[in-house]
Design a protein around this motif. Structure first.
Motif, mmCIF file in Angstrom:
data_model
loop_
_atom_site.group_PDB
_atom_site.id
_atom_site.type_symbol
_atom_site.label_atom_id
_atom_site.label_comp_id
_atom_site.label_asym_id
_atom_site.label_seq_id
_atom_site.Cartn_x
_atom_site.Cartn_y
_atom_site.Cartn_z
ATOM 1 N N LEU A 63 15.476 3.553 23.583
ATOM 2 C CA LEU A 63 15.903 2.737 22.437
ATOM 3 C C LEU A 63 16.121 3.629 21.223
ATOM 4 N N LEU A 110 25.492 -6.464 23.958
ATOM 5 C CA LEU A 110 25.162 -7.513 22.989
ATOM 6 C C LEU A 110 26.170 -8.652 23.034
ATOM 7 N N GLY A 136 15.559 -5.484 23.900
ATOM 8 C CA GLY A 136 16.460 -4.407 23.517
ATOM 9 C C GLY A 136 16.025 -3.070 24.086
ATOM 10 N N LYS A 167 16.829 -14.465 25.906
ATOM 11 C CA LYS A 167 17.379 -13.945 24.655
ATOM 12 C C LYS A 167 16.776 -14.580 23.405
ATOM 13 N N VAL A 207 26.508 -0.463 23.881
ATOM 14 C CA VAL A 207 25.639 -1.393 23.149
ATOM 15 C C VAL A 207 26.409 -2.639 22.736
ATOM 16 N N MET A 248 18.443 -5.621 19.279
ATOM 17 C CA MET A 248 18.050 -4.397 19.977
ATOM 18 C C MET A 248 16.626 -3.985 19.614
#
Length: 599
Positions: free
Chosen positions: A415, A437, A452, A289, A433, A447
């Motif tokens: 996306l 997240l 993402g 991340k 979403v 994202m």
């Protein structure tokens, strides 16, 4: 070129170390990528090249438009049927043909089945190896892997230490045999790989599970389309009869037995995506991340045509279950409608493509499109025409044209669909979403990255699996109410057609916005143009110097080792590129399949 500022907001510098990856594998088709690294191994320039000419547009000229789907479907050997669906819609649009409700439901089931299947194959078999180190899995503790599995997804039944120990033993024999197969060309000692051994073992295990499961998913399209990977389609509907009390021997492929089987596979899809695919993406994402490279133009320019009509023959945005619209200049809340018939909206340019236009200072709308190949290397290119060492990005350098929406290079794909849907207030997408997240502990801005893009594909697979069940219920209800129509052949005879018509068909393929434009004259195809998702994402530069999604996504990425550029592959693979779709890079054991050059 040295340093150059592009109109769409990027600064390019090709004076640094040149890294060439040719071919880029684990994609559909042929692709080459060249980047320039600065002294800190950060990418400052990118050149993306489609290295094979499709040519279907030329083949289709003069043919019967009712057969076009069978030709265009061969564009791709992975996204099964999506080109055929787009083609029959283009012909139906041109001729004013409406299809029965059952045909709409069956088409949607087949398209949604493809979305789930393609996304699963993409992540586990084409993209996961950019994040997962299978050799490192040999160091894993099976008991600790079991504990990780139960923490990541307690609902998944295959989670015992013994199960993971058996997989590890199988993998060990595979590695010790010297036959690494798909794992052969990986950069397994590269510090860019961040997963602990237990996460690697869990992911490799699911790689194998997905490999087995994908064989079952494709049977849904076999039932309705007669075969796969290229199922049968029909202008005016679908080519399968319905007899709820009949059987296949009686010429009725759609009956309660086959529908119950489709239900079984649909339920399996929902469970696998929910309990394996999405949890895996989140689990892997937690280790990566902080690696939020690869956004490119995603936070600036996005587009989706929309797809999955709830009711037959209504392709308005309000009736499409997949999002529709365009975002430009980073104004995420300002979503524009997209009109595929408007020559001012969609145009293709060729100043950097190996094609020839009468006036290359202008773009052409696909109805007026020209597909005339013109292969030549620029004056600054290095090497020969058959063995290129370095391309000249100031000249022609790709077999991909440069499509633009109102002059903008756009990103398309899962996306784009999810960002547009999120901004439109689609609660189903927003909940997915936000949940993802939250699990990753990341803000919405995350994202717009390679991670993402990968997450959006997984979330969409879950959405598509559930919508597949919705249309199966709808089909069964409609048939039980006495409607068994699957095709409208009233205008199938060319004698009923006007002498000259044109039409456009569109869909949202797994990789993004797809449309076919057709001109019919005297009952034959006068012109046919396809603009596929990878044409949008893999576009070379246009007349103004704007770069596309592939090239932009690589800029400013830090590469750990120039000779092992897994970061380049990681970001490019997140788009799931599909460049040619009839040939693949293959070779006998021991043959070199890819080469990375650093100069």
């Amino acid at each position: 070129m040295a340093t150059l500022a592009t109109p769409n907001g990027y600064t390019l510098d090709n004076t640094g170390k040149r890294v060439v990856v040719d071919p880029v594998t684990r994609i559909e088709g042929h692709m080459r990528c060249e980047v320039n690294l600065d002294s800190n191994n950060v990418i400052r320039n990118a050149v993306s090249t489609g290295t094979m000419w499709r040519g279907l547009e030329v083949i289709l000229k003069g043919r019967d438009p009712r057969d076009a789907w069978a030709f265009t479907q061969r564009i791709c050997g992975v996204c099964t049927g999506t080109h055929a669906l787009t083609s029959v819609r283009a012909v139906e649009n041109a001729l004013g043909i409406e299809i029965p409700e059952n045909a709409n439901s069956i088409r949607n089931i087949m398209q949604l089945s493809l979305q789930v299947h393609d996304h699963l194959v993409h992540f586990y078999h084409l993209h996961a190896l950019d994040w997962v180190n299978p050799v490192n899995a040999l160091k894993a503790d099976p008991k600790a892997t079991s504990e990780l599995q139960q923490m990541v997804s307690p609902a998944h039944p295959n989670s015992s230490p013994g199960y993971f120990r058996d997989i590890q033993t199988r993998l060990k024999k595979f590695v010790e045999s010297g036959q690494l197969g798909p794992f052969k060309n990986g950069y397994w000692t590269n510090p860019a790989y961040l997963l602990p051994p237990e996460a690697d073992l869990m992911a490799v295990t699911h790689y194998l599970e997905a490999l087995d499961f994908q064989k079952e998913i494709m049977t849904v399209r076999t039932i309705f389309g007669g075969k796969d990977i290229h199922p049968n389609w029909l202008v005016g509907g679908v080519p399968c009869a319905i007899n709820i009390d009949g059987d296949m021997a009686a010429g009725a492929p759609v009956n309660m037995t086959s529908l119950n089987y489709v239900r079984k596979i649909t339920d399996k899809c929902i469970n696998f995506v929910k309990n394996v695919y999405v949890p895996d993406v989140i689990a892997i994402g937690k280790f990566y991340k902080t690696w939020l490279y690869g956004g490119g133009i995603a936070n600036k320019s996005l587009m989706a045509y929309g797809d999955i009509p709830d009711r037959a023959n209504d392709y308005s945005p309000e009736n499409l279950m997949m999002p529709h619209g365009a975002i430009v200049d980073g104004k995420l809340t300002d979503i524009h409608p997209v009109d595929l018939t408007d020559p001012e909206q969609i145009q293709e340019f060729v100043p950097h493509s190996w094609y020839k236009y009468p006036d290359e200072s202008k773009g052409l709308h696909p109805w007026d499109g020209i597909t005339e190949p013109h292969y030549e290397l620029g004056p600054k290119a290095k090497g020969t025409s058959t063995r290129i060492e370095e391309l000249d990005e100031g000249a022609k350098y790709s077999w991909i044209k440069a499509p633009r929406w109102r002059g903008h290079a756009m990103e398309v794909g899962p996306l784009a669909r999810y960002i547009i849907g999120y901004q439109q207030g689609r609660k189903d997408i927003q909940e997915q979403v936000d949940g993802c997240l939250s699990a990753l502990g990341l803000p919405m801005e995350a994202m717009f990255s390679t991670l993402g893009r990968t997450a959006a594909r997984a979330l969409e697979a879950q959405w598509a699996a559930e919508k597949q069940a919705y249309f199966l219920d709808k089909l069964i209800t409609n048939v039980k109410n006495g409607d068994t129509a699957t095709a409208n052949t009233a205008k199938f005879d060319p004698k009923t057609w006007p002498d000259e018509v044109k039409g456009v068909g569109f869909t949202e393929a797994p990789r993004g916005a797809l449309a076919h434009w057709i001109r019919i004259k005297g009952g034959k195809i006068e012109n046919y143009q396809c603009v596929v998702p990878t044409t949008w994402n893999g576009t070379p530069r246009d007349n103004e110097g704007n770069i596309g999604a592939f090239e932009a996504s690589l800029l400013d990425t830090k590469v750990e080792r120039a000779e092992e550029p897994v970061e380049i592959l990681r970001t490019l693979h997140s788009f799931d590129p599909c460049l040619a779709c009839s040939t693949h890079v293959m070779g006998p054991d021991g043959q070199e399949l890819a080469e990375v050059k650093v100069r």
